[in-house]
Scaffold this active site. Structure first.
Site, PDB file in Angstrom:
ATOM      1  N   ASP A  88      47.650  42.966  43.985  1.00  0.00           N
ATOM      2  CA  ASP A  88      46.482  42.615  43.169  1.00  0.00           C
ATOM      3  C   ASP A  88      45.607  41.556  43.827  1.00  0.00           C
ATOM      4  O   ASP A  88      45.243  40.549  43.210  1.00  0.00           O
ATOM      5  CB  ASP A  88      46.924  42.122  41.785  1.00  0.00           C
ATOM      6  CG  ASP A  88      47.887  43.066  41.089  1.00  0.00           C
ATOM      7  OD1 ASP A  88      47.777  44.286  41.325  1.00  0.00           O
ATOM      8  OD2 ASP A  88      48.745  42.593  40.314  1.00  0.00           O
ATOM      9  N   GLU A 111      41.762  49.750  34.856  1.00  0.00           N
ATOM     10  CA  GLU A 111      42.179  48.344  34.909  1.00  0.00           C
ATOM     11  C   GLU A 111      41.547  47.668  36.120  1.00  0.00           C
ATOM     12  O   GLU A 111      40.738  48.250  36.830  1.00  0.00           O
ATOM     13  CB  GLU A 111      43.710  48.255  35.000  1.00  0.00           C
ATOM     14  CG  GLU A 111      44.290  48.996  36.200  1.00  0.00           C
ATOM     15  CD  GLU A 111      45.802  49.099  36.173  1.00  0.00           C
ATOM     16  OE1 GLU A 111      46.433  48.553  35.242  1.00  0.00           O
ATOM     17  OE2 GLU A 111      46.374  49.733  37.082  1.00  0.00           O
TER      18      GLU A 111
END
Length: 506
Positions: A18, A175
Site C-alpha cells: 500500500d 478501494e
C-alpha cells in the site's frame, strides 16, 4: 540496484504494501501499511525513486498506536496516504482495532516526531486519502468510493459524505483512492478487483474534486491478471511527478513462486513503473523485474548493515514487534551490547509474544543470532502469523525446531544445547533453476545450530509454502526475528545476509 542504466523491481522489497508517495523539491517520501506490527507505518526517503532508506515510523509511540492483544493478525494499521501541504507532512491512515478508525498525524520532519493522532469519527471505511483544493478546502476520499470535506486541524467533517465512483461495473472492492489536481482536471485513481490475482488500477477524471467523474476508456490502466508475468496482484497505486516533469507510479505487487497456484512468501512489495500521458490520460509502462532507469542521476542509498550488534541506545526503525513493545519487555541497557527480551507469551503462538524482528526482503537469505538462554528460553522465528511460523529455540539444555502450521504444532527436532551462548541459524533457500513441477514449493527453510568453526548442524528442513499468504491468508509477509518464550533471553547480535549459494532441492 542500478546496473548499466537499469533498476530492479521491487524498489522496496519484502512486506511493504500500500505505498503512498509525495515529493518535496528533490526529495521523495513514501509510507506503507504495517498491520499488526509496532511501530506502525514505516516512512522512507529517496532522491531517485529507486533507492529508499527507512528514516522512521509515523506511529512509534504507544500514545499514537496501542494495539491490544485481541487485534487479529492482518488487522491493525491499513493503507496510509502521505502528503505535503503548507509546510507540513500529513499522514492519514486507518487503524482496525478496538477503539480505532481513521486518524491523521502531522510532522515538519518526516523522520519524526509525528504528532499525536487527530481522530476522524466522521470518516468511515478504510484507505483514506487527503487532498486540498485551490481555496484550501481539504477533501477526504475513502474506499467505496466516497468523499467528505474535512477540517484536518480538528478532524471535524464538513457536510455529509457522498458517493463518487466505484470503478468498473461489477468489479469487487473499489478501494485505495487517491485524488490529484493535474492540469485542468481532477484525477481519481483507485484499486479494484481485490488484492489477489485480480487486482487492478483504474482512473477517472472530473472538473471538480467532488465530480462527476468520467472513467478512462482504457481502464484498467494497470493489471497483471490472467498473465504469466512474474509480478502479480498489481494494484493499490499512487502517482508522483518527478522534478524533471516525468511521471511515475508506485504500487504493490507480489512475486509468487513454486508450482500452482503459486505462493508468495515475502508479502506485497513496493514496485515502480513509468507513466506517460496520452489524450489527458496516464499510460503505465512495462512493470518488468528489471527496467530502464529514471532519467536523472542516481543517488544511491547505502544498504542497511547486515549485522546489528545492539551497541546503540535505540533500535533501528526497521525493527518491529507484534502489536506492542512494552518498555518492560525489552532492553538495550540491562546488558550493554545485548538485546534483552523478557517473555510475556509462552511461544510465537501467543498474540502477546515478546518478539523483535525485521521483514524478510530477499527470496533467499541467511539469518543468524547469538543467544544466551541462561535465564530463559527463546530463539529465532520466521513468522507469518500466530498460526504459521517456524522456530529454532534454545532453553532448558536443549535446542529444538518447532513448526506451527494452522491447527498443528509440532516439535520436529531436538538436540542437546552446546554450553554457553548458542548460534542459531535459519537459511531460506530459493528454488533451483529449472527444478519445477506443479506442486513445487516456493522455497525451503533450514533451521539449526551454527558452530564456532562455521559448520552448520541442520536440525530440520521445512517447506516454505506453509509460511505464505496463499496458505495462511491475510495481508502481511514473513518477518524473521528474535523472541523470548520463558524468562529472560539475551541476544548479542543479529545477522541478515541476502542470497544463498545453495538452491532448494539440493
Amino acid at each position: 540496484m542500478w546496473t548499466d542504466g537499469t533498476f530492479a523491481n521491487p524498489v522496496i522489497a519484502g512486506f511493504h504494501p500500500d505505498p503512498s508517495v509525495c515529493r518535496v523539491g528533490a526529495d521523495y517520501y513514501l509510507a506503507c501499511s504495517s498491520f499488526e506490527y509496532f511501530p506502525g507505518v514505516p516512512v522512507f526517503h529517496s532522491r531517485d525513486l529507486v533507492h529508499w532508506a527507512q528514516i522512521g515510523n509515523a506511529l512509534d509511540r504507544p500514545g499514537q498506536l496501542d494495539l491490544p492483544a485481541s487485534t487479529p493478525s492482518s488487522a491493525g494499521v491499513y493503507a496510509p496516504t502521505l502528503r505535503h501541504h503548507d509546510g507540513r507532512f500529513w499522514l492519514i491512515v486507518t487503524v482496525c482495532a478496538d477503539g480505532g478508525g481513521n486518524l491523521l498525524v502531522t510532522a515538519t520532519d518526516p523522520a519524526g516526531p509525528w504528532s499525536d493522532p487527530i481522530r476522524l469519527p466522521g470518516v468511515p471505511g478504510i484507505d483514506p486519502d487527503l487532498a486540498w483544493d485551490d481555496d484550501g478546502s481539504a477533501w477526504c476520499t475513502y474506499a467505496g468510493i466516497a468523499q467528505v470535506r474535512l477540517d484536518p486541524e480538528t478532524g471535524r467533517t464538513l457536510g455529509p459524505p457522498r458517493r463518487l465512483w466505484s470503478g468498473a461495473p461489477g468489479a469487487q472492492a473499489p478501494e485505495a483512492p487517491h485524488l490529484y489536481r493535474i492540469g485542468e482536471h481532477w484525477y481519481l485513481l483507485i484499486a479494484e478487483g481485490g488484492t489477489e490475482r485480480g487486482h487492478a488500477v483504474s482512473i477517472a477524471r472530473a472538473s471538480a474534486p467532488d465530480g462527476p467523474y468520467q472513467p478512462c476508456p482504457a481502464n484498467p490502466i494497470l493489471t497483471h491478471r490472467g498473465t504469466n508475468k512474474p509480478i502479480q496482484n498489481t494494484g493499490h497505486a499512487d502517482l508522483v511527478e518527478a522534478a524533471d516533469g516525468s511521471w511515475w507510479l508506485v504500487l504493490l505487487g507480489v512475486r509468487p513462486g513454486g508450482g500452482t497456484p503459486g505462493w508468495h512468501v515475502l508479502g506485497r512489495e513496493t514496485f515502480l513503473a513509468p507513466v506517460t500521458w496520452t489524450d489527458g490520460w496516464p499510460v503505465v509502462g512495462d512493470l518488468a523485474p528489471v527496467m530502464a532507469a529514471p532519467p536523472w542521476p542516481a543517488r544511491p542509498v547505502p544498504p542497511p548493515p547486515a549485522r546489528d550488534d545492539f551497541d546503540g541506545d535505540r533500535l533501528h526503525p526497521r525493527w518491529i514487534s507484534v502489536r506492542s513493545r512494552p518498555a518492560d519487555a525489552w532492553s538495550l541497557t540491562d546488558r550493554p551490547g545485548w538485546l534483552t527480551l523478557r517473555a510475556r507469551g509462552t511461544s510465537p503462538d501467543a498474540p502477546d509474544v515478546t518478539f523483535v524482528g525485521r521483514r524478510q526482503e530477499h527470496q533467499a537469505c541467511r539469518v543468524r543470532t547469538l543467544v544466551d538462554p541462561a535465564a530463559g528460553r527463546g530463539g529465532l522465528a520466521v513468522r507469518l502469523d500466530e498460526r504459521h511460523h517456524y522456530d529454532v529455540e534454545v532453553g532448558d539444555g536443549e535446542v529444538r525446531v518447532v513448526a506451527r502450521i494452522g491447527s498443528v504444532r509440532s516439535t520436529t527436532a531436538t538436540r542437546p544445547a552446546p554450553a554457553g551462548p548458542v548460534r542459531l541459524r535459519v537459511d531460506v533457500l530459493g528454488p533451483a533453476p529449472g527444478d519445477w513441477h506443479p506442486g513445487k514449493e516456493p522455497d525451503l527453510l533450514r533451521l539449526g545450530v551454527e558452530h564456532a568453526d562455521g559448520t552448520y548442524d541442520v536440525l530440520a528442513e521445512l517447506d516454505g509454502r506453509y509460511l505464505s499468504t496463499e496458505v495462511a491468508g491475510g495481508f502481511t509477509g514473513r518477518v524473521v526475528g528474535m523472541y523470548a518464550a520463558a524468562g529472560t533471553v539475551a541476544f548479542d547480535w543479529f545477522d541478515y545476509e541476502p542470497g544463498n549459494p545453495v538452491a532448494a532441492g539440493s
